[in-house]
Design a protein around this motif. Structure first.
Motif, PDB file in Angstrom:
ATOM      1  N   THR A   1       0.841  -1.216   0.000  1.00 29.33           N
ATOM      2  CA  THR A   1       0.000   0.000   0.000  1.00 29.33           C
ATOM      3  C   THR A   1       0.869   1.256   0.000  1.00 29.33           C
ATOM      4  OG1 THR A   1      -0.146  -0.175   2.410  1.00 29.33           O
ATOM      5  CG2 THR A   1      -1.976  -1.083   1.127  1.00 29.33           C
ATOM      6  N   ASP A   2       2.068   1.192   0.597  1.00 32.98           N
ATOM      7  CA  ASP A   2       2.959   2.356   0.597  1.00 32.98           C
ATOM      8  C   ASP A   2       3.473   2.637  -0.807  1.00 32.98           C
ATOM      9  OD1 ASP A   2       3.021   2.925   3.488  1.00 32.98           O
ATOM     10  OD2 ASP A   2       3.975   0.965   3.639  1.00 32.98           O
ATOM     11  N   VAL A   3       3.681   1.533  -1.626  1.00 30.24           N
ATOM     12  CA  VAL A   3       4.108   1.727  -3.018  1.00 30.24           C
ATOM     13  C   VAL A   3       2.996   2.412  -3.800  1.00 30.24           C
ATOM     14  CG1 VAL A   3       4.844   0.561  -5.120  1.00 30.24           C
ATOM     15  CG2 VAL A   3       5.658  -0.274  -2.900  1.00 30.24           C
ATOM     16  N   VAL A   4       1.751   1.972  -3.571  1.00 28.67           N
ATOM     17  CA  VAL A   4       0.609   2.600  -4.261  1.00 28.67           C
ATOM     18  C   VAL A   4       0.512   4.086  -3.910  1.00 28.67           C
ATOM     19  CG1 VAL A   4      -1.908   2.602  -4.469  1.00 28.67           C
ATOM     20  CG2 VAL A   4      -0.649   0.422  -4.390  1.00 28.67           C
ATOM     21  N   LEU A   5       0.735   4.421  -2.633  1.00 29.44           N
ATOM     22  CA  LEU A   5       0.624   5.819  -2.180  1.00 29.44           C
ATOM     23  C   LEU A   5       1.670   6.706  -2.843  1.00 29.44           C
ATOM     24  CD1 LEU A   5      -0.153   5.302   1.617  1.00 29.44           C
ATOM     25  CD2 LEU A   5      -1.685   6.245  -0.118  1.00 29.44           C
ATOM     26  N   ILE A   6       2.932   6.203  -2.978  1.00 26.85           N
ATOM     27  CA  ILE A   6       3.961   7.049  -3.586  1.00 26.85           C
ATOM     28  C   ILE A   6       3.744   7.188  -5.080  1.00 26.85           C
ATOM     29  CG2 ILE A   6       5.715   5.266  -4.014  1.00 26.85           C
ATOM     30  CD1 ILE A   6       7.789   7.363  -2.990  1.00 26.85           C
ATOM     31  N   LEU A   7       3.205   6.111  -5.726  1.00 22.23           N
ATOM     32  CA  LEU A   7       2.875   6.229  -7.149  1.00 22.23           C
ATOM     33  C   LEU A   7       1.799   7.296  -7.364  1.00 22.23           C
ATOM     34  CD1 LEU A   7       2.860   2.426  -8.145  1.00 22.23           C
ATOM     35  CD2 LEU A   7       4.390   4.184  -9.069  1.00 22.23           C
ATOM     36  N   SER A   8       0.779   7.288  -6.506  1.00 20.92           N
ATOM     37  CA  SER A   8      -0.307   8.271  -6.619  1.00 20.92           C
ATOM     38  C   SER A   8       0.199   9.685  -6.351  1.00 20.92           C
ATOM     39  CB  SER A   8      -1.431   7.914  -5.645  1.00 20.92           C
ATOM     40  OG  SER A   8      -1.974   6.652  -5.940  1.00 20.92           O
ATOM     41  N   PHE A   9       1.136   9.827  -5.403  1.00 20.90           N
ATOM     42  CA  PHE A   9       1.642  11.159  -5.056  1.00 20.90           C
ATOM     43  C   PHE A   9       2.508  11.730  -6.178  1.00 20.90           C
ATOM     44  CE2 PHE A   9       4.826  13.959  -3.128  1.00 20.90           C
ATOM     45  CZ  PHE A   9       4.006  14.887  -2.515  1.00 20.90           C
ATOM     46  N   VAL A  10       3.420  10.872  -6.747  1.00 21.18           N
ATOM     47  CA  VAL A  10       4.346  11.360  -7.769  1.00 21.18           C
ATOM     48  C   VAL A  10       3.627  11.653  -9.071  1.00 21.18           C
ATOM     49  CG1 VAL A  10       6.353  10.744  -9.185  1.00 21.18           C
ATOM     50  CG2 VAL A  10       6.361  10.254  -6.727  1.00 21.18           C
ATOM     51  N   PHE A  11       2.692  10.744  -9.493  1.00 18.99           N
ATOM     52  CA  PHE A  11       2.086  10.907 -10.816  1.00 18.99           C
ATOM     53  C   PHE A  11       0.719  11.606 -10.791  1.00 18.99           C
ATOM     54  CE2 PHE A  11       4.926   7.177 -11.390  1.00 18.99           C
ATOM     55  CZ  PHE A  11       5.771   7.728 -12.347  1.00 18.99           C
ATOM     56  N   LEU A  12       0.031  11.523  -9.663  1.00 12.44           N
ATOM     57  CA  LEU A  12      -1.305  12.117  -9.615  1.00 12.44           C
ATOM     58  C   LEU A  12      -1.411  13.289  -8.644  1.00 12.44           C
ATOM     59  CD1 LEU A  12      -3.438   8.818  -9.615  1.00 12.44           C
ATOM     60  CD2 LEU A  12      -2.820  10.263 -11.559  1.00 12.44           C
ATOM     61  N   GLY A  13      -0.391  13.433  -7.783  1.00  8.04           N
ATOM     62  CA  GLY A  13      -0.433  14.530  -6.818  1.00  8.04           C
ATOM     63  C   GLY A  13      -1.328  14.273  -5.637  1.00  8.04           C
ATOM     64  N   SER A  14      -1.735  13.005  -5.440  1.00  8.10           N
ATOM     65  CA  SER A  14      -2.600  12.689  -4.297  1.00  8.10           C
ATOM     66  C   SER A  14      -1.785  12.739  -3.010  1.00  8.10           C
ATOM     67  CB  SER A  14      -3.209  11.293  -4.471  1.00  8.10           C
ATOM     68  OG  SER A  14      -3.951  11.227  -5.674  1.00  8.10           O
ATOM     69  N   PRO A  15      -2.254  13.470  -2.005  1.00  7.56           N
ATOM     70  CA  PRO A  15      -1.453  13.622  -0.772  1.00  7.56           C
ATOM     71  C   PRO A  15      -1.414  12.340   0.036  1.00  7.56           C
ATOM     72  CG  PRO A  15      -3.609  14.626  -0.506  1.00  7.56           C
ATOM     73  CD  PRO A  15      -3.531  14.198  -1.947  1.00  7.56           C
TER      74      PRO A  15
END
Length: 713
Positions: free
Chosen positions: A696-710
């Motif tokens: 889940t931490d990998v998913v969170l960093i992917l979302s933050f880097v490419f989508l800007g999700s905090p």
């Protein structure tokens, strides 16, 4: 002889050869020839007292005629006697100066026991010693007399008492002289000057103790000494008068007082002059020769007061860069006694100021205040706003000032000149550079006993070239702080810093790619501290010191230098503390003639690198959390302070610590979650704060880097 009827005595005539007796007659005359004489009766006795008074002041001759029973006559030789009956004045004493107009005269009484008749007296008074014209009193028996008329002021008088007996004899007393002076009318106020436009006049009350008369007064005022044009007060019974109108400023006035007695006599004071001066106007702040810290200082001054009039005052201030007030700027008319300058003054400028006051009811101007000068010296000097060059800012600064430098490249050679000031860039070394201006000269010089209150911080210092006996920064007999700088690309006997006879504190600097005997060179009994610095990639030793030097090297990285990491010359250095440093990759070795202390590493510091090369620590650097545990950890750091110039700040998701979020951070997160390799500190890798590293931490960093999700936490 002090008797008017003296007794004449003689010896009896005896002729023992015969029984004849003698009778006597006394003959008295004013002349020796006895042309006119007075003869006594025939006397059987040998003494005789005249039946009338002889004249005082007259000389008499007398002789004795003796006639016997048988008619024989014997005449004596004549004798001389002078009658001198006198009496002296008591008051006024000879040459007295009297301030009364009706003096009392006192004299000694006549004592003449030769006569039974009393004396009456009369006072004779004259303005000349010959008594040509006289004023006389009545006759009286007393020996005192008070003048029943007023004498004239400024006049000399002569007087004597004249005595007359009941038999008609007269005696004149001794002449005495006295002077009558004017009754004093002393002037009190105004004296030589007044600061009141409508002053009050005061004088001494006229008192004549010899008379019951009272005085009234009249003030005479003029602006010329001859009183050709004058004004007078009304008749006053008091000794105070206020002029009923305003006098002219700077005007010179003359005044006197006339005292008029009940009987109409007048006395005058002396003439006194005075000048009407403007009220005093005193500058308060800034003080003379003050250093003014405010950029728009407030000027204050004393209020003007004139208690004699109801006027208020208005003020106007002038400020200029010269004492002649050329090109001065001035305030509007002010009712208050303070004014804040609008618009920043020139830093380091010497300003002159004065204040003028104006009467609100007329056009008179108070004399301007004294001129005060001050130096505009704010505690915060901004380069290039206040001064175009850094050196100019230092030159006008004072101890305790801060000089802020805006971003840019400044081609200068800077001398601190003993100033205890802080020189700080606003945007840090990435945006602010001090670059070479003159070949062969250090870029920054501390050589006048600067102490630890002197600070150089936040600059890239580069380009010093072939500096003999120095380096980019030369410290001689000084102890400044050198902090948060990039000292790169310099060459000289020392590449970056030369220390000779001082104790500087060198902290959190990157010292790299410099060329010289050493990047930092300490001489002799110098000392100081090198703390949390990165001394790397220099052509020469990292740090070189003398055996006598006493320095502290802590929490620093000394790496990849072309010679020794730390070297001592002239013997082994036993005085220094070398602890908690990473000394690695220096071509000649870690140390030479050095006894290191505890906590040192010899591992690749794993700088972040890149282009341009960054001396920040990568997330896997062994220098993270490896510094001296006695030092405080900067905000955002780990469990211990790091080694090197930059603390590795633990920012959630920034796994490589480069301050940005990129695909590189995604790769590192994958390594932590699936391979358990790299810097997997939960503070930066646990992105949902569940204290675990999961997909889940990998998913969170992917979302933050490419989508800007905090991140959720």
């Amino acid at each position: 002889m002090p008797f008017s009827r003296p007794t004449f005595v003689w010896q009896s005539l005896r002729d023992t050869s015969i029984p004849e007796t003698f009778a006597y007659q006394v003959v008295v005359s004013k002349s020796l020839g006895f042309d006119t004489a007075e003869t006594s009766a025939v006397l059987a006795d040998t003494l005789w007292k005249p039946i009338r008074n002889l004249n005082s002041g007259q000389s008499y001759f007398w002789k004795l005629v003796a006639v016997g029973d048988n008619g024989n006559e014997v005449v004596s030789q004549p004798a001389k006697v002078t009658i001198q009956i006198s009496f002296a004045p008591i008051l006024p004493v000879p040459n007295a100066v009297l301030k009364i107009r009706r003096p009392t005269f006192i004299w000694r009484p006549i004592r003449d026991t030769s006569t039974v008749g009393p004396f009456d007296y009369q006072v004779m008074l004259s303005t000349d010693s010959n008594f040509t014209e006289i004023q006389v009193s009545d006759y009286f028996s007393d020996t005192t007399w008070k003048a029943n008329f007023s004498l004239e002021a400024g006049q000399n008088y002569y007087w004597r008492a004249f005595a007359a007996s009941n038999s008609g004899d007269t005696v004149a007393g001794t002449v005495s002289k006295f002077l009558i002076v004017a009754l004093p009318v002393n002037l009190y106020l105004p004296s030589s000057a007044t600061r009141l436009k409508q002053p009050s006049f005061a004088w001494q009350k006229v008192i004549d103790t010899s008379t019951a008369e009272t005085f009234s007064y009249r003030v005479i005022l003029s602006n010329d000494a001859g009183f050709f044009t004058a004004e007078s007060s009304t008749i006053l019974t008091d000794t105070l008068w206020k002029v009923p109108h305003k006098l002219n400023l700077s005007g010179v006035y003359y005044w006197k007082v006339e005292g008029v007695s009940d009987s109409g006599g007048s006395v005058f004071s002396n003439v006194q002059n005075f000048t009407v001066l403007p009220p005093t106007l005193i500058p308060r702040l800034p003080l003379e020769n003050a250093n003014v810290r405010e950029r728009e200082p407030t000027l204050t001054w004393s209020s003007v007061r004139d208690s004699s009039i109801p006027d208020t005052f208005l003020y106007r201030v002038q400020v200029a860069l010269n004492g002649n007030f050329q090109n001065a700027f001035e305030s509007p008319f002010l009712a208050d006694t303070s004014w804040q300058i609008s618009g920043a003054l020139q830093v380091g400028g010497v300003y002159f100021w004065k204040v003028m006051a104006f009467y609100s009811a007329d056009e008179d101007t108070v004399q301007p205040s004294s001129i005060i000068f001050f130096r505009e010296q704010p505690s915060r000097i901004i380069i290039p706003d206040d001064k175009g060059k850094i050196q100019e800012g230092i030159d006008v600064s004072l101890n305790g000032d801060t000089i802020w430098v805006k971003p840019g490249t400044y081609y200068e050679n800077i001398f601190f000149k003993g100033k205890r000031v802080k020189l700080i860039s606003e945007a840090g070394p990435e945006a602010t550079t001090i670059a070479k201006y003159v070949d062969g000269l250090q870029l920054v010089n501390f050589g006048s006993a600067e102490d630890t209150t002197t600070l150089l911080s936040g600059f890239t210092i580069t380009g010093a070239n072939q500096v003999a006996g120095g380096a980019a920064i030369k410290i001689s007999g000084a102890s400044p702080r050198i902090e948060n700088n990039r000292i790169v690309g310099n060459s000289g006997d020392a590449g970056a810093i030369w220390v000779e006879g001082g104790f500087p504190r060198i902290r959190r600097n990157v010292i790299a790619k410099d060329t010289g005997e050493a990047a930092i060179l300490f001489f002799g009994n110098s000392g100081g501290a090198v703390i949390n610095c990165a001394v790397a990639d220099n052509f020469g030793h990292g740090i070189q010191m003398d055996a006598a030097t006493s320095i502290q090297v802590t929490n620093s990285i000394i790496a990849f230098n072309s010679r020794y990491g730390i070297r001592s010359i002239n013997g082994t250095n036993l005085n220094s503390s070398i602890s908690y440093n990473d000394i690695f990759g220096n071509s000649a070795g870690h140390f030479f003639a050095i006894l290191p202390s505890t906590g040192n590493l010899h591992a690749d510091p794993l700088f972040l690198g890149g282009s341009p090369f960054s001396y920040h620590l990568s997330s896997v650097s062994p220098c993270i959390d490896s510094g001296d545990p006695g030092y405080a950890v900067p905000a955002g750091g780990g469990s211990r302070i790091d080694m090197g110039a930059f603390e590795f700040i633990l920012t959630r998701g920034d796994l490589n610590g480069d301050g940005i979020f990129t695909a590189a951070d995604i790769v590192l997160e994958l390594n932590c979650v699936f391979l358990s390799t790299g810097n997997c500190n939960l503070t930066i890798a646990d992105l949902n704060c569940d204290s675990q590293l999961l997909p889940t931490d990998v998913v969170l960093i992917l979302s933050f880097v490419f989508l800007g999700s905090p991140f959720p936490c």
